[in-house]
Design a protein around this motif. Structure first.
Motif, short mmCIF file in Angstrom:
data_model
loop_
_atom_site.label_atom_id
_atom_site.label_comp_id
_atom_site.label_asym_id
_atom_site.label_seq_id
_atom_site.Cartn_x
_atom_site.Cartn_y
_atom_site.Cartn_z
N THR A 298 1.17 -1.19 0.01
CA THR A 298 0.18 0.00 -0.27
C THR A 298 0.99 1.42 0.10
N ASN A 299 0.33 2.53 -0.19
CA ASN A 299 1.36 3.39 -1.01
C ASN A 299 0.09 4.46 -0.07
N LEU A 300 0.15 5.21 0.29
CA LEU A 300 -0.55 6.49 1.53
C LEU A 300 -0.77 7.43 0.54
N LYS A 301 -2.19 8.02 0.19
CA LYS A 301 -2.01 9.31 -0.94
C LYS A 301 -2.42 10.57 -0.26
N SER A 302 -2.79 11.13 -0.11
CA SER A 302 -2.57 12.45 0.51
C SER A 302 -3.97 13.00 -0.02
N ALA A 303 -5.17 13.58 0.68
CA ALA A 303 -5.79 14.22 0.96
C ALA A 303 -5.70 15.57 -0.56
N GLN A 304 -6.66 15.62 -1.10
CA GLN A 304 -6.40 16.32 -2.91
C GLN A 304 -8.01 17.65 -2.47
N LEU A 305 -7.19 18.57 -3.29
CA LEU A 305 -8.30 19.88 -3.22
C LEU A 305 -9.02 20.32 -4.63
N ASP A 306 -9.89 19.52 -4.84
CA ASP A 306 -10.54 20.02 -6.88
C ASP A 306 -10.82 21.28 -6.38
N SER A 307 -10.25 22.50 -7.22
CA SER A 307 -10.76 23.62 -7.08
C SER A 307 -11.63 23.98 -8.32
N ILE A 308 -11.62 23.01 -8.87
CA ILE A 308 -13.16 23.14 -9.92
C ILE A 308 -14.01 23.48 -9.43
N THR A 309 -14.41 21.98 -8.37
CA THR A 309 -15.33 21.54 -7.98
C THR A 309 -16.35 22.27 -6.40
N ASN A 310 -14.14 22.43 -5.76
CA ASN A 310 -14.85 23.20 -4.67
C ASN A 310 -14.73 22.04 -3.35
N THR A 311 -14.54 21.06 -4.41
CA THR A 311 -15.04 19.48 -2.89
C THR A 311 -13.25 18.58 -2.53
N PHE A 312 -12.89 18.05 -1.47
CA PHE A 312 -11.96 17.40 -0.99
C PHE A 312 -12.51 16.13 -1.19
N ASN A 313 -10.48 15.47 -1.94
CA ASN A 313 -10.91 13.74 -1.79
C ASN A 313 -10.53 13.55 -0.49
N PRO A 314 -10.87 12.16 -0.01
CA PRO A 314 -10.56 12.65 1.14
C PRO A 314 -8.70 11.20 0.62
N PRO A 315 -7.74 11.65 2.62
CA PRO A 315 -6.49 10.23 1.72
C PRO A 315 -7.43 9.27 1.97
N PHE A 316 -6.42 8.55 0.72
CA PHE A 316 -6.58 7.04 0.68
C PHE A 316 -5.48 5.75 0.66
N LYS A 317 -5.63 4.54 0.62
CA LYS A 317 -4.56 3.61 0.77
C LYS A 317 -4.30 3.20 -0.95
N GLN A 318 -3.65 3.29 -1.87
CA GLN A 318 -3.30 2.48 -2.99
C GLN A 318 -2.73 1.54 -3.27
N ILE A 319 -2.86 -0.34 -3.43
CA ILE A 319 -2.72 -0.83 -3.32
C ILE A 319 -2.38 -1.57 -4.55
N SER A 320 -1.41 -1.81 -4.79
CA SER A 320 -0.15 -2.64 -5.42
C SER A 320 -0.02 -3.92 -5.67
N PHE A 321 0.15 -5.08 -6.76
CA PHE A 321 0.59 -6.47 -5.92
C PHE A 321 2.33 -6.10 -6.81
N ASN A 322 3.32 -6.87 -6.34
CA ASN A 322 4.67 -7.20 -6.31
C ASN A 322 4.52 -8.41 -6.12
N ILE A 323 4.83 -9.24 -7.51
CA ILE A 323 5.30 -10.64 -7.58
C ILE A 323 6.26 -11.12 -6.77
N HIS A 324 7.43 -10.35 -6.98
CA HIS A 324 8.62 -10.83 -6.74
C HIS A 324 8.62 -10.82 -5.42
N LEU A 325 8.03 -10.52 -4.04
CA LEU A 325 8.10 -10.92 -2.71
C LEU A 325 7.20 -12.11 -2.82
N GLN A 326 8.11 -12.58 -2.06
CA GLN A 326 7.55 -14.59 -1.92
C GLN A 326 8.33 -14.88 -1.15
#
Length: 92
Positions: free
Chosen positions: A27-55
Protein backbone atom coordinates in the motif's frame (compact mmCIF):
# COMPACT_ATOMS: atom_id res chain seq x y z
CA UNK A 1 -10.46 -20.12 4.37
CA UNK A 2 -11.13 -16.64 3.00
CA UNK A 3 -7.55 -15.46 2.63
CA UNK A 4 -8.72 -12.13 1.24
CA UNK A 5 -10.26 -11.26 4.61
CA UNK A 6 -6.96 -11.83 6.42
CA UNK A 7 -5.04 -9.81 3.82
CA UNK A 8 -7.56 -6.97 4.04
CA UNK A 9 -7.32 -6.88 7.84
CA UNK A 10 -3.53 -6.73 7.72
CA UNK A 11 -3.37 -4.11 4.94
CA UNK A 12 -5.44 -1.83 7.14
CA UNK A 13 -2.63 -1.91 9.72
CA UNK A 14 0.53 -2.60 7.67
CA UNK A 15 2.07 -1.30 4.45
CA UNK A 16 2.88 -4.72 3.01
CA UNK A 17 1.42 -8.21 3.29
CA UNK A 18 3.34 -11.05 1.67
CA UNK A 19 1.54 -14.19 0.58
CA UNK A 20 4.36 -16.78 0.63
CA UNK A 21 4.90 -18.34 -2.77
CA UNK A 22 2.50 -15.95 -4.50
CA UNK A 23 3.52 -12.30 -4.06
CA UNK A 24 3.04 -9.24 -1.93
CA UNK A 25 0.36 -6.61 -1.62
CA UNK A 26 1.85 -3.17 -1.01
CA UNK A 27 0.00 0.00 0.00
CA UNK A 28 0.98 3.59 -0.67
CA UNK A 29 -0.74 6.35 1.27
CA UNK A 30 -2.11 9.11 -0.96
CA UNK A 31 -2.81 12.43 0.71
CA UNK A 32 -6.04 14.38 0.55
CA UNK A 33 -6.53 16.64 -2.45
CA UNK A 34 -8.57 19.74 -3.15
CA UNK A 35 -10.44 19.92 -6.43
CA UNK A 36 -10.47 23.66 -7.10
CA UNK A 37 -12.96 23.34 -9.95
CA UNK A 38 -15.73 21.71 -7.90
CA UNK A 39 -14.51 23.05 -4.53
CA UNK A 40 -14.50 19.57 -3.01
CA UNK A 41 -11.99 17.57 -1.02
CA UNK A 42 -10.94 14.06 -1.92
CA UNK A 43 -10.02 12.21 1.27
CA UNK A 44 -6.71 10.44 1.80
CA UNK A 45 -6.63 6.80 0.73
CA UNK A 46 -4.36 3.80 0.39
CA UNK A 47 -3.45 2.73 -3.13
CA UNK A 48 -2.82 -1.03 -3.34
CA UNK A 49 -0.35 -2.61 -5.74
CA UNK A 50 0.90 -6.17 -6.18
CA UNK A 51 4.54 -7.27 -6.43
CA UNK A 52 5.11 -10.83 -7.62
CA UNK A 53 8.77 -10.68 -6.51
CA UNK A 54 7.85 -10.56 -2.81
CA UNK A 55 7.78 -14.33 -2.30
CA UNK A 56 9.51 -14.99 1.02
CA UNK A 57 7.49 -15.77 4.13
CA UNK A 58 7.92 -12.92 6.62
CA UNK A 59 5.56 -14.66 9.06
CA UNK A 60 3.05 -11.81 9.33
CA UNK A 61 0.20 -13.44 7.43
CA UNK A 62 0.75 -16.97 8.74
CA UNK A 63 0.95 -15.79 12.36
CA UNK A 64 -2.22 -13.76 11.91
CA UNK A 65 -4.09 -16.73 10.43
CA UNK A 66 -2.89 -18.96 13.28
CA UNK A 67 -4.01 -16.38 15.85
CA UNK A 68 -7.46 -15.78 14.35
CA UNK A 69 -8.18 -19.45 13.59
CA UNK A 70 -6.65 -20.57 16.90
CA UNK A 71 -4.44 -23.17 15.26
CA UNK A 72 -0.73 -23.91 15.08
CA UNK A 73 1.67 -22.03 12.84
CA UNK A 74 2.32 -25.19 10.81
CA UNK A 75 -1.38 -25.83 10.27
CA UNK A 76 -1.95 -22.21 9.21
CA UNK A 77 0.98 -22.44 6.79
CA UNK A 78 -0.38 -25.68 5.33
CA UNK A 79 -3.82 -24.11 4.81
CA UNK A 80 -2.25 -21.01 3.27
CA UNK A 81 -0.18 -23.12 0.87
CA UNK A 82 -3.33 -24.96 -0.23
CA UNK A 83 -5.08 -21.66 -1.00
CA UNK A 84 -2.04 -20.38 -2.92
CA UNK A 85 -1.99 -23.60 -4.94
CA UNK A 86 -5.69 -23.12 -5.76
CA UNK A 87 -5.02 -19.52 -6.82
CA UNK A 88 -2.15 -20.58 -9.09
CA UNK A 89 -4.28 -23.33 -10.67
CA UNK A 90 -7.11 -20.87 -11.26
CA UNK A 91 -4.72 -18.43 -12.92
CA UNK A 92 -3.30 -21.13 -15.20
Amino acid sequence: MRLSNYISDLLYRYDCVTVPGFGGFVTNLKSAQLDSITNTFNPPFKQISFNIHLQNNDGLLVNYIAEVDKCSYDEALKNLNNVVLDWKNALD
